[in-house]
Scaffold this active site. Structure first.
Site, mmCIF file in Angstrom:
data_model
loop_
_atom_site.group_PDB
_atom_site.id
_atom_site.type_symbol
_atom_site.label_atom_id
_atom_site.label_comp_id
_atom_site.label_asym_id
_atom_site.label_seq_id
_atom_site.Cartn_x
_atom_site.Cartn_y
_atom_site.Cartn_z
ATOM 1 N N ASP A 215 -1.559 -3.700 3.371
ATOM 2 C CA ASP A 215 -1.112 -3.394 2.170
ATOM 3 C C ASP A 215 -0.340 -4.242 1.165
ATOM 4 O O ASP A 215 -0.042 -5.612 1.514
ATOM 5 C CB ASP A 215 -0.337 -1.551 2.572
ATOM 6 N N GLY A 241 -0.982 -8.529 1.215
ATOM 7 C CA GLY A 241 -1.939 -8.400 1.022
ATOM 8 C C GLY A 241 -2.860 -7.908 0.080
ATOM 9 O O GLY A 241 -2.868 -6.629 -0.204
ATOM 10 N N PHE A 243 -7.392 -6.402 0.103
ATOM 11 C CA PHE A 243 -7.970 -6.576 0.593
ATOM 12 C C PHE A 243 -9.340 -6.810 -0.261
ATOM 13 O O PHE A 243 -10.375 -6.707 0.958
ATOM 14 C CB PHE A 243 -8.228 -5.005 1.283
ATOM 15 N N HIS A 260 -12.781 6.261 -1.921
ATOM 16 C CA HIS A 260 -12.872 6.753 -2.660
ATOM 17 C C HIS A 260 -12.099 6.726 -3.769
ATOM 18 O O HIS A 260 -12.457 6.996 -4.946
ATOM 19 C CB HIS A 260 -13.106 8.544 -2.942
#
Length: 351
Positions: A215, A241, A243, A260
């Protein structure tokens, strides 16, 4: 004798139904007031103070540093919606539902309340008509930035957002541990995992599992602290980091309430990153709302309006829409099962 509207067959039934519709619609229209009553009770820890022994508005006001008269009015409103019970003589006690607003109790919805009824979400929803007219979110108009950047600059709201999924993660982790066969899995990455409750729950059920949370820098500290509190630091890593750039290699990828938040292109990029880093035989597990049949009561359809209001391209999806994303991202869905929470568990294998 001529019939009047009042004497026509079925008039009384139609009038009664109209009265019910009026009541239901009026309840919907005033829903914002209920949400803000609940948020204020959570913000001021009203339920916690009462659970700790305060019973009157004066006693609660002293502990909460609030005005006694308006504290009483808030407590009266809380009693009217079932968060408190009035014992008489201005004395109140908690209810089972109200207990769920307390901090730290199992299944607490306090942080969820502070997030979903908080300022950044609240003000973004105010621009929903423009979002529908223009076909895109108005979050930049509402906040001057996207909501995730806003959270990084307003830690109190960011912490509430990160913590709001904790109780849900604990429920999902317990079900995932019983529903998923992860024998032979040595490493699992909780992608965008915030405080890591999902992967930490799986680690507690599987002593050989090494967990990783990927995260942003302002989030991973909470995950490291949670792992330490649970005595799992020796087989846990918090990786800072993006993603969308790269994810660590692993046997299992966990994506809870991540897809979502993003449009299709971004989702495919994330799924491809997981596929590229995946060890041989790796799997992915996606936890998301799945939209139901159009026209039926569906929390997902309401939640989808939240995604339009607060995210840049996020949306809730039907199962076949997720399948299209999985295929484009290099995965194939092998199962999809509902949980006790609003989320479904969708298990993927490399295509």
């Amino acid at each position: 004798m001529n019939e009047t509207p009042e004497t026509a067959p079925g008039y009384e039934d139609a009038a009664l139904e109209q009265e019910r519709d009026f009541g239901r619609l009026f309840q919907m229209i005033t829903g914002h007031a209920v949400a803000q009553i609940v948020r204020t009770a959570a913000t001021l820890s009203i339920i916690d103070h009462i659970a700790a022994g305060a019973r009157t508005a004066d006693e609660v006001a002293e502990r909460a540093s609030t005005h006694p008269a308006t504290t009483y009015r808030l407590m009266r409103a809380c009693a009217s919606i079932g968060l408190l019970a009035h014992e008489g003589d201005g004395r109140f006690t908690t209810t089972p539902m109200g207990e769920l607003l307390r901090e730290g109790v199992p299944g607490s919805l306090r942080d969820t309340t502070l997030h979903l009824a908080g300022y950044s979400t609240w003000v973004s929803w105010a621009h929903l008509p423009e979002a529908v007219r223009e076909g895109r979110t108005q979050v930049y108009k509402a906040l001057g930035m996207d909501q995730f950047t806003y959270f990084s600059r307003h830690p109190e709201e960011g912490d509430a957002f990160a913590s709001s999924g904790s109780s849900m993660s604990e429920i999902v982790a317990a079900e995932a541990a019983s529903m998923l066969d992860i024998s032979g899995v040595s490493s699992a990455v909780d992608v965008g995992g915030a405080n890591g409750r999902l992967v930490l729950g799986l680690m507690q059920a599987n002593p050989a599992l090494h967990g990783i949370v990927l995260d942003l820098p302002h989030v991973t500290g909470a995950a490291a602290r949670a792992a330490k509190e649970l005595g799992l630091s020796d087989r846990f890593s918090a990786v800072e980091g993006d993603f969308f750039e790269e994810v660590p290699a692993a046997d299992l990828y966990l994506l809870k309430w991540i897809l979502h938040d993003w449009d299709d292109e971004a989702c495919v990029r994330l799924l491809r990153n997981c596929r590229a880093a995946a060890k041989p035989g790796a799997r992915a597990v996606v936890f998301e709302l799945v939209l139901g049949e159009v026209g039926t009561p569906d929390f997902g359809a309401v939640a989808d309006m939240n995604m339009l209001s607060v995210t840049d391209g996020g949306r809730e999806r039907h199962l076949h829409e997720y399948d299209a994303l999985f295929t484009a991202g290099g995965w194939r869905r092998v199962s999809a099962r509902p949980t006790r929470s609003p989320l479904w568990i969708m298990e993927l294998e490399a295509a």
